[in-house]
Design a protein around this motif. Structure first.
Motif, PDB file in Angstrom:
ATOM      1  N   PRO A  65       0.810  -1.228   0.000  1.00  0.00           N
ATOM      2  CA  PRO A  65       0.000   0.000   0.000  1.00  0.00           C
ATOM      3  C   PRO A  65       0.840   1.274   0.000  1.00  0.00           C
TER       4      PRO A  65
ATOM      5  N   ILE B 161       2.140   1.724  -3.583  1.00  0.00           N
ATOM      6  CA  ILE B 161       1.031   2.161  -4.441  1.00  0.00           C
ATOM      7  C   ILE B 161       0.678   3.620  -4.159  1.00  0.00           C
ATOM      8  N   ASP B 162       0.610   4.003  -2.893  1.00  0.00           N
ATOM      9  CA  ASP B 162       0.248   5.386  -2.565  1.00  0.00           C
ATOM     10  C   ASP B 162       1.302   6.387  -3.037  1.00  0.00           C
TER      11      ASP B 162
ATOM     12  N   LEU C  66       0.648   6.685  -6.738  1.00  0.00           N
ATOM     13  CA  LEU C  66      -0.549   7.477  -7.027  1.00  0.00           C
ATOM     14  C   LEU C  66      -0.310   8.962  -6.767  1.00  0.00           C
TER      15      LEU C  66
ATOM     16  N   ARG D 119      -1.012   5.606 -13.276  1.00  0.00           N
ATOM     17  CA  ARG D 119      -2.227   5.106 -12.644  1.00  0.00           C
ATOM     18  C   ARG D 119      -2.755   3.824 -13.296  1.00  0.00           C
TER      19      ARG D 119
ATOM     20  N   ILE E 215      -0.891   0.790 -12.030  1.00  0.00           N
ATOM     21  CA  ILE E 215      -1.200   0.450 -10.640  1.00  0.00           C
ATOM     22  C   ILE E 215      -2.582  -0.179 -10.533  1.00  0.00           C
ATOM     23  N   PHE E 216      -3.576   0.436 -11.164  1.00  0.00           N
ATOM     24  CA  PHE E 216      -4.939  -0.053 -11.031  1.00  0.00           C
ATOM     25  C   PHE E 216      -5.291  -1.149 -12.014  1.00  0.00           C
TER      26      PHE E 216
ATOM     27  N   SER F  75     -10.739   0.256  -7.766  1.00  0.00           N
ATOM     28  CA  SER F  75     -10.396   1.073  -6.602  1.00  0.00           C
ATOM     29  C   SER F  75      -8.987   0.754  -6.119  1.00  0.00           C
ATOM     30  N   ARG F  76      -8.499   1.585  -5.249  1.00  0.00           N
ATOM     31  CA  ARG F  76      -7.186   1.383  -4.631  1.00  0.00           C
ATOM     32  C   ARG F  76      -7.164   0.044  -3.889  1.00  0.00           C
ATOM     33  N   GLN F  77      -8.217  -0.231  -3.100  1.00  0.00           N
ATOM     34  CA  GLN F  77      -8.273  -1.474  -2.324  1.00  0.00           C
ATOM     35  C   GLN F  77      -8.309  -2.699  -3.233  1.00  0.00           C
TER      36      GLN F  77
ATOM     37  N   SER G 207      -7.091  -2.879  -6.205  1.00  0.00           N
ATOM     38  CA  SER G 207      -5.762  -2.970  -6.795  1.00  0.00           C
ATOM     39  C   SER G 207      -4.774  -3.600  -5.817  1.00  0.00           C
ATOM     40  N   ILE G 208      -4.836  -3.188  -4.562  1.00  0.00           N
ATOM     41  CA  ILE G 208      -3.944  -3.757  -3.545  1.00  0.00           C
ATOM     42  C   ILE G 208      -4.202  -5.262  -3.405  1.00  0.00           C
TER      43      ILE G 208
END
Length: 135
Positions: A87, A90-91, A94, A107, A110-111, A116-118, A120-121
């Motif tokens: 995370p 990724i952050d 982003l 982006r 990553i995605f 969503s971010r979650q 993707s994680i």
């Protein structure tokens, strides 16, 4: 460590770009060997690479094992502790994508197809764990 501040702890560990770039290469680009890290676009020197890999191993973020197919080579992989940095990586990506335009891969990398971010994680964690936590 100079203080008991949690932010200081992280910065003491990742106070330079090389450690995070090595982790990035392990997570996203499938690099597992010393020479593969040397070939990264950022151009890390051999002495810095050796130092950072040793530090990441010493702190339990990276594990080094003999390659079973080539006993003279070391294979580097992330531990669970290292994968838990996903995370953060990724952050940072982003944030950089938002403020420094025209970056590659940005982006979309990553995605991917995640919404969503979650999501993707979760996608990345599953893939990274399969690659690095093999027994």
């Amino acid at each position: 460590m100079r203080s008991d501040c949690p932010l200081n702890f992280g910065l003491e560990l990742f106070g330079d770009r090389w450690s995070l770039l090595i982790i990035r290469d392990l997570m996203f680009f499938g690099k597992r060997y010393y020479n593969e890290f040397l070939s990264s676009a950022e151009g890390i020197s051999t002495n810095i690479l050796a130092d950072r890999l040793a530090m990441l191993e010493e702190t339990g973020i990276v594990r080094r094992t003999k390659d079973e197919t080539h006993r003279q080579k070391w294979l580097y992989s992330l531990t669970e502790k290292g994968i838990d940095l996903l995370p953060v990586i990724i952050d940072i990506g982003l944030w950089s994508d938002k403020y420094a335009k025209n970056l590659n891969p940005g982006r979309d990398f990553i995605f991917g197809k995640a919404k969503s971010r979650q999501a993707s994680i979760r996608k990345w964690r599953s893939r990274i764990s399969k690659e690095h936590l093999k027994k």
